[in-house]
Design a protein around this motif. Structure first.
Motif, PDB file in Angstrom:
ATOM      1  N   PHE A 209      19.646 -31.244  -5.421  1.00 42.38           N
ATOM      2  CA  PHE A 209      20.718 -30.920  -4.661  1.00 42.38           C
ATOM      3  C   PHE A 209      21.548 -32.200  -4.081  1.00 42.38           C
ATOM      4  CE2 PHE A 209      18.516 -26.615  -4.557  1.00 42.38           C
ATOM      5  CZ  PHE A 209      19.652 -25.751  -4.635  1.00 42.38           C
ATOM      6  N   ASN A 210      20.720 -33.111  -3.763  1.00 43.13           N
ATOM      7  CA  ASN A 210      21.467 -34.451  -3.189  1.00 43.13           C
ATOM      8  C   ASN A 210      22.483 -34.908  -4.376  1.00 43.13           C
ATOM      9  OD1 ASN A 210      20.112 -34.369  -0.813  1.00 43.13           O
ATOM     10  ND2 ASN A 210      18.490 -35.616  -1.641  1.00 43.13           N
ATOM     11  N   GLU A 211      22.170 -34.574  -5.487  1.00 42.23           N
ATOM     12  CA  GLU A 211      23.209 -35.242  -6.724  1.00 42.23           C
ATOM     13  C   GLU A 211      24.264 -34.567  -6.711  1.00 42.23           C
ATOM     14  OE1 GLU A 211      22.698 -37.820  -9.002  1.00 42.23           O
ATOM     15  OE2 GLU A 211      20.983 -38.400  -7.951  1.00 42.23           O
ATOM     16  N   ILE A 212      24.266 -33.059  -6.302  1.00 43.54           N
ATOM     17  CA  ILE A 212      25.560 -32.592  -6.287  1.00 43.54           C
ATOM     18  C   ILE A 212      26.297 -32.242  -5.011  1.00 43.54           C
ATOM     19  CG2 ILE A 212      24.946 -31.358  -8.538  1.00 43.54           C
ATOM     20  CD1 ILE A 212      24.559 -28.855  -6.773  1.00 43.54           C
ATOM     21  N   GLY A 213      25.662 -32.878  -3.862  1.00 45.54           N
ATOM     22  CA  GLY A 213      26.225 -32.793  -2.673  1.00 45.54           C
ATOM     23  C   GLY A 213      25.667 -31.478  -1.866  1.00 45.54           C
ATOM     24  N   GLY A 214      24.517 -31.012  -2.082  1.00 45.42           N
ATOM     25  CA  GLY A 214      23.956 -29.667  -1.466  1.00 45.42           C
ATOM     26  C   GLY A 214      24.448 -28.616  -2.070  1.00 45.42           C
ATOM     27  N   TYR A 215      23.978 -27.542  -1.490  1.00 44.53           N
ATOM     28  CA  TYR A 215      23.751 -26.024  -2.101  1.00 44.53           C
ATOM     29  C   TYR A 215      25.381 -25.542  -1.793  1.00 44.53           C
ATOM     30  CZ  TYR A 215      23.557 -20.799  -2.549  1.00 44.53           C
ATOM     31  OH  TYR A 215      23.802 -19.652  -2.596  1.00 44.53           O
ATOM     32  N   PRO A 216      26.255 -25.794  -0.744  1.00 45.92           N
ATOM     33  CA  PRO A 216      27.688 -25.417  -0.809  1.00 45.92           C
ATOM     34  C   PRO A 216      28.269 -25.681  -1.815  1.00 45.92           C
ATOM     35  CG  PRO A 216      26.975 -26.352   1.290  1.00 45.92           C
ATOM     36  CD  PRO A 216      25.880 -26.445   0.396  1.00 45.92           C
ATOM     37  N   ASN A 217      28.109 -26.835  -2.594  1.00 49.33           N
ATOM     38  CA  ASN A 217      28.768 -27.263  -3.688  1.00 49.33           C
ATOM     39  C   ASN A 217      28.406 -26.848  -5.037  1.00 49.33           C
ATOM     40  OD1 ASN A 217      30.329 -28.953  -2.118  1.00 49.33           O
ATOM     41  ND2 ASN A 217      29.016 -30.647  -2.290  1.00 49.33           N
ATOM     42  N   LEU A 218      27.047 -26.083  -5.087  1.00 49.09           N
ATOM     43  CA  LEU A 218      26.513 -25.757  -6.191  1.00 49.09           C
ATOM     44  C   LEU A 218      27.399 -24.618  -7.236  1.00 49.09           C
ATOM     45  CD1 LEU A 218      24.192 -25.536  -8.340  1.00 49.09           C
ATOM     46  CD2 LEU A 218      23.432 -23.666  -6.929  1.00 49.09           C
ATOM     47  N   GLU A 219      27.996 -23.731  -6.502  1.00 51.33           N
ATOM     48  CA  GLU A 219      29.112 -22.699  -7.316  1.00 51.33           C
ATOM     49  C   GLU A 219      30.131 -23.287  -7.976  1.00 51.33           C
ATOM     50  OE1 GLU A 219      30.907 -18.226  -6.772  1.00 51.33           O
ATOM     51  OE2 GLU A 219      30.166 -19.366  -4.875  1.00 51.33           O
ATOM     52  N   GLU A 220      30.848 -24.359  -7.054  1.00 52.13           N
ATOM     53  CA  GLU A 220      32.033 -24.693  -7.666  1.00 52.13           C
ATOM     54  C   GLU A 220      31.848 -25.902  -8.811  1.00 52.13           C
ATOM     55  OE1 GLU A 220      35.797 -27.740  -6.005  1.00 52.13           O
ATOM     56  OE2 GLU A 220      34.187 -26.871  -4.554  1.00 52.13           O
ATOM     57  N   ALA A 221      30.583 -26.403  -8.552  1.00 52.27           N
ATOM     58  CA  ALA A 221      30.303 -27.725  -9.572  1.00 52.27           C
ATOM     59  C   ALA A 221      29.699 -26.617 -10.889  1.00 52.27           C
ATOM     60  CB  ALA A 221      29.210 -28.420  -8.960  1.00 52.27           C
ATOM     61  N   TYR A 222      29.089 -25.606 -10.857  1.00 50.74           N
ATOM     62  CA  TYR A 222      28.487 -24.983 -11.937  1.00 50.74           C
ATOM     63  C   TYR A 222      29.667 -24.379 -12.805  1.00 50.74           C
ATOM     64  CZ  TYR A 222      25.879 -21.757 -14.457  1.00 50.74           C
ATOM     65  OH  TYR A 222      25.348 -20.904 -15.629  1.00 50.74           O
ATOM     66  N   LEU A 223      30.659 -23.738 -11.961  1.00 49.34           N
ATOM     67  CA  LEU A 223      31.559 -23.154 -12.910  1.00 49.34           C
ATOM     68  C   LEU A 223      32.692 -24.202 -13.438  1.00 49.34           C
ATOM     69  CD1 LEU A 223      32.797 -20.597 -10.244  1.00 49.34           C
ATOM     70  CD2 LEU A 223      31.363 -20.369 -12.300  1.00 49.34           C
ATOM     71  N   LYS A 224      32.407 -25.585 -13.246  1.00 50.02           N
ATOM     72  CA  LYS A 224      33.029 -26.450 -14.079  1.00 50.02           C
ATOM     73  C   LYS A 224      32.420 -27.342 -15.114  1.00 50.02           C
ATOM     74  CE  LYS A 224      36.092 -27.487  -9.833  1.00 50.02           C
ATOM     75  NZ  LYS A 224      36.582 -28.519  -9.005  1.00 50.02           N
TER      76      LYS A 224
END
Length: 611
Positions: A209-224
């Motif tokens: 989670f630290n690598e992608i900036g936390g849970y709030p960024n998961l959905e946006e990063a995953y869709l990309k």
């Protein structure tokens, strides 16, 4: 990224083992062996009860570990590697919505679930059929998948060939530990692995989670998260738009909400209430309270995979899309040796890349040991089924030494058949191990669920109805399974020309239909044939029937026995085995009940939150 070489499916991991990793691996496996030896010395493993049921003296905390194989970081029954970057579906992480049930057999002195149904219905053919079916399911959905997922993990970590990695998964130490110690060694070593594995998984989840900036960024990063090499004029490289939602379209969804709600519930009932691997752990508990407490602890632990396995697996696709999300057949073959996709390596890729030296070695050791322990659990349960339900029927006079020997020999046969099945497994269901397991289960398990539920809750169900219901379900299930093998899921960019039964009816929906058909045949067959006698006799194999002045009625819904007062009997033979006291201390009964309610509330909240 991983660099390919001339051998398809073999690659060099970008992170090499350090001296610290190797030391940790050696120390951990030494500790694991020591725990197995210590636990095996606690019971008499030279008896059937000691070897197959750990002397029926297991406390609740070690029992809970073996009631939750899906919380293994790579356990393939409920949370295999490929599902790790799918949607955070709570029902995928915990397909049993309520906590695991306590089978009625927990109060009856039996060894296998088919034995319980034999006592419920009478006759031998249902018991023989269910034992044979369980062995087939062990080959198709347990041993072969554990071997394959474990070999993939070794391949990712060490860069070895897949089949060389498979041989490593069958290390003599692991097999010897299981065969020498029986169920006790399996349960206690699993308890040790669970503790370390959960702690390691939490550390890895935090780092991911630290690598992608936390849970709030998961959905946006995953869709990309899109691989650089795609198949032109297709969309299979794109993440699903509904990836963060549990309730998906009932027609076009890859996991339709109707199928997950009803289909997975049917298969979960089979797995948690009738599967020998699970039932055997409940039967090994020292009392009913310990069996209940073990199930409740297992349910608490089953809440973790959503956050420490599934979501980190999604992050793995975000961080390594060219590896985890590849769609081009040539690229996928270069990366992991499977042209249909490499999603199965999502979690081990994350472990190898993100864990620091030392902790990486610990996680690798624990995950490999957990997979091997999962294998030994299945070996123990499968050998129990064959020995107690099939071999003892063929040779009623077999002694304990012969039964133990047969149980060990059948393990070798199961392993050989499972290894032969791996190439078929590797190319099935579009390369998605989770889909393969659930699909095969949905073709074979729903009839067992239907008969088991009717056996417990409908006293009018009889042997004729149950048997022909099982046979009807088997024919339909094998027909669908045969079509699945004959018409595999097309690769990316290839038109779907499969028959409508495959293309238009999801395997989870088929499970609902199969369960309904089996139930209807069982009810109809039972109503058209004479009911069981009111004084139906349940007895252990080899025990003579009571005389006319004494009877033993079938178990009621809770598994209790109602006995009439026996008069003088001239029957000869050994006396019936005394049943273990099933009473519970009121305090612990209330504690278990309160925790069960809390678990239900938490499950409902998670189900609604991610819907």
């Amino acid at each position: 990224m991983m660099e390919g070489n001339s051998t398809a499916g073999s690659f060099t991991p970008s992170q090499q083992f350090s001296i610290a990793d190797l030391v940790v691996v050696v120390v951990y496996f030494s500790l694991n062996v020591a725990v197995g030896i210590w636990s095996s010395c606690r019971v008499n493993r030279n008896t059937v009860s000691g070897y197959f049921l750990a002397g029926r003296d297991m406390a609740w905390w070690p029992v809970s570990r073996d009631l939750r194989p899906s919380c293994d970081t790579l356990g393939s029954r409920d949370i295999p590697p490929n599902s790790l970057f799918c949607a955070p579906a709570f029902s995928t992480a915990c397909p049993h919505f309520p906590p695991p049930c306590i089978p009625p057999s927990a109060r009856i002195r039996i060894v296998t679930m088919p034995e319980y149904l034999q006592r419920r219905f009478g006759g031998e053919r249902i018991r023989m059929y269910l034992s044979s079916l369980s062995l087939l399911l062990s080959i198709f959905t347990k041993i072969s998948t554990d071997l394959y997922s474990g070999a993939l993990f070794v391949q990712v970590c060490l860069g070895w060939d897949l089949y060389l990695s498979t041989v490593l998964m069958l290390a003599p130490d692991a097999v010897h530990r299981s065969r020498a110690g029986g169920l006790a060694a399996v349960i206690y070593t699993d308890a040790l692995q669970t503790l370390i594995m959960v702690l390691g998984a939490i550390v890895l989840a935090v780092k991911a989670f630290n690598e992608i900036g936390g849970y709030p960024n998961l959905e946006e990063a995953y869709l990309k998260a899109v691989p650089s090499k795609i198949v032109p004029n297709t969309t299979c490289h794109l993440p699903r738009a509904d990836a963060m939602h549990l309730f998906r379209d009932p027609v076009s969804g890859d996991l339709p909400w109707t199928g997950m709600t009803f289909g997975l519930s049917i298969m979960a009932t089979w797995y948690w209430c009738t599967d020998q691997v699970i039932v055997q752990r409940s039967l090994s508990a020292k009392s009913l309270s310990h069996a209940k407490a073990g199930s409740i602890l297992a349910s608490y632990l089953k809440m973790l995979p959503l956050f420490v396995i599934i979501m980190p697996g999604m992050i793995s696709r975000v961080l390594y899309p060219d590896t985890v999300a590849c769609v081009d057949p040539e690229e996928c073959t270069r990366v992991c040796g499977a042209a249909v996709g490499c999603s199965n390596i999502a979690y081990p890729k994350l472990v190898v890349e993100l864990m620091p030296s030392g902790l990486r070695g610990l996680m690798i050791a624990v995950m490999m040991a957990a997979l091997m322990s999962s294998l030994t659990s299945v070996f123990n349960s499968s050998s129990t089924l064959f020995t107690m339900d099939i071999w003892r029927k063929l040779r009623p006079a077999a002694g304990e030494r012969e039964l133990l020997l047969v149980g060990k020999v059948v393990t070798v046969v199961l392993v050989a058949l499972s290894v032969v099945w791996i190439p078929i497994l590797q190319s099935s269901s579009g390369g998605q191990l989770y889909v393969y397991i659930q699909a095969v289960t949905s073709y074979l398990a729903p009839p067992v669920t239907a008969v088991f539920v009717l056996a417990v809750f409908w006293p009018r169900a009889n042997e004729q109805g149950a048997f022909w219901g099982l046979m009807a379900g088997l024919v339909l299930g094998l027909a669908r399974m045969g079509l699945e093998l004959a018409y595999p899921v097309p690769r990316c960019g290839v038109p779907d020309l499969r028959p409508w039964l495959l293309a238009d009816i999801h395997y989870l929906h088929f499970a609902v239909l199969l369960c309904a058909v089996t139930g209807a045949v069982t009810v109809g067959g039972s109503l058209l044939t004479p009911p069981l006698p009111s004084a139906w006799v349940s007895r252990a194999p080899g025990t003579p029937r009571p005389g006319p002045h004494g009877c033993v009625h079938p178990p009621d819904l809770l598994g209790r026995r109602r006995r009439c007062h026996p008069g003088p009997s001239k029957a000869k033979g050994p006396p019936a085995v005394a049943l273990k006291d099933a009473t519970e201390p009121p305090f612990w009964a209330r504690v278990c009940g309160i925790n069960a309610v809390v678990l239900m509330c938490v499950n409902i909240f998670c189900y609604a939150y991610f819907a």
